[in-house]
Design an enzyme around this catalytic site. Structure first.
Site, PDB file in Angstrom:
ATOM      1  N   ASP A  97       1.435   2.160   1.712  1.00 29.11           N
ATOM      2  CA  ASP A  97       1.720   2.672   3.228  1.00 29.11           C
ATOM      3  C   ASP A  97       2.216   4.098   3.561  1.00 29.11           C
ATOM      4  OD1 ASP A  97       1.502   2.447   6.100  1.00 29.11           O
ATOM      5  OD2 ASP A  97       2.585   0.577   6.328  1.00 29.11           O
ATOM      6  N   ASP A 113       2.430   4.744  -4.152  1.00 29.42           N
ATOM      7  CA  ASP A 113       2.901   3.932  -2.866  1.00 29.42           C
ATOM      8  C   ASP A 113       1.767   3.620  -2.127  1.00 29.42           C
ATOM      9  OD1 ASP A 113       4.480   2.805  -0.948  1.00 29.42           O
ATOM     10  OD2 ASP A 113       4.706   4.631   0.009  1.00 29.42           O
TER      11      ASP A 113
END
Length: 258
Positions: free
Chosen positions: A10, A8
């Site tokens: 952010d 991932d």
């Protein structure tokens, strides 16, 4: 058996426009040691090239082969489901590009699909048109159900809110293609060229990255540099295989790689 990572962005690599400490060294280690990885983001606005350019500004140099977005997952899904299909789109560059690349024609009337992604450029009038199209028989697809962070000044409503508005107006539930949907979790793994047993997910959100990884049978690592905190773990019926304060604390080889 090779091993690789779906990472991932952010909350894991950066927070907004700020690099999370040690993330650049972490990615450099992966590249220097030929560890396969791809960034896996639910944001459908940016193309993979735009993501690469953002990372470059933050001090991380990667290639487009290292980026997989919910827009890419959506385009592939619709291309497989309905070759040469048609769609009315509420969304921006990355989503429009992916649909076009997968043979989906963008139309303003009688679409086979209504596709919703992040964006600030579509109007309430366009949303109403989308509602009418769904009521007339178009299938409703949303790239993800990420919520708004509910912070003053946030510049994105949150796609969960827009999705809920259209669902209420139509009485139809959206089909979700982004994390934690198996659609994206599986297609991202295949994009990276891995088998299920070779895949580890790194994320900061229990409801998307970790849940999606657990449901697919992948190993999972939760980092605490983003949304989730350690004291919240007991709230969930599932758990990550590892918890780290941030990616720079992850030591290779991972224990399940040995």
């Amino acid at each position: 058996m090779k091993q690789g990572l779906l990472i991932d962005m952010d909350g894991v690599i950066y927070s907004g426009e700020e690099l999370i400490f040690g993330a650049d060294k972490f990615i450099k280690h992966l590249i220097d040691n030929d560890i396969p990885f791809t960034f896996m983001t639910n944001n459908s606005q940016r193309t993979s090239l735009e993501v690469v350019r953002k990372l470059k500004r933050l001090g991380i140099t990667v290639e487009t082969k290292h980026v997989y977005t919910s827009a890419m997952a959506t385009g592939k899904f619709l291309g497989d489901q309905s070759p040469n299909g048609t769609a009315f789109v509420l969304g921006e560059g990355g989503l429009l590009t992916s649909l076009h690349e997968n043979g989906i024609t963008l139309v303003d009337s009688d679409p086979e699909f209504v596709v919703l992604g992040e964006g600030r450029n579509f109007t309430l009038e366009m949303v109403q048109r989308a509602v009418d199209m769904i009521l007339a028989g178009a299938k409703f697809i949303t790239t993800n159900r990420d919520p708004s962070p509910k912070k003053p000044g946030w510049n994105n409503l949150g796609i969960a809110a827009t999705t809920a508005m259209i669902e209420e107006a139509t009485g139809r539930k959206a089909f979700v293609t982004g994390k934690p949907s198996p659609v994206m979790m599986r297609s991202a793994r295949k994009f990276l060229g891995l088998e299920t047993a070779e895949t580890t997910v790194i994320g900061d959100t229990m409801e998307t990255d970790i849940q999606g990884g657990v449901q697919m049978g992948y190993k999972t690592i939760l980092v605490l540099s983003g949304i989730s905190s350690k004291d919240q773990l007991s709230h969930y019926a599932f758990k990550p295989d590892m918890v780290a304060s941030s990616v720079d604390k992850i030591v290779f080889p991972l224990k399940w790689w040995q």
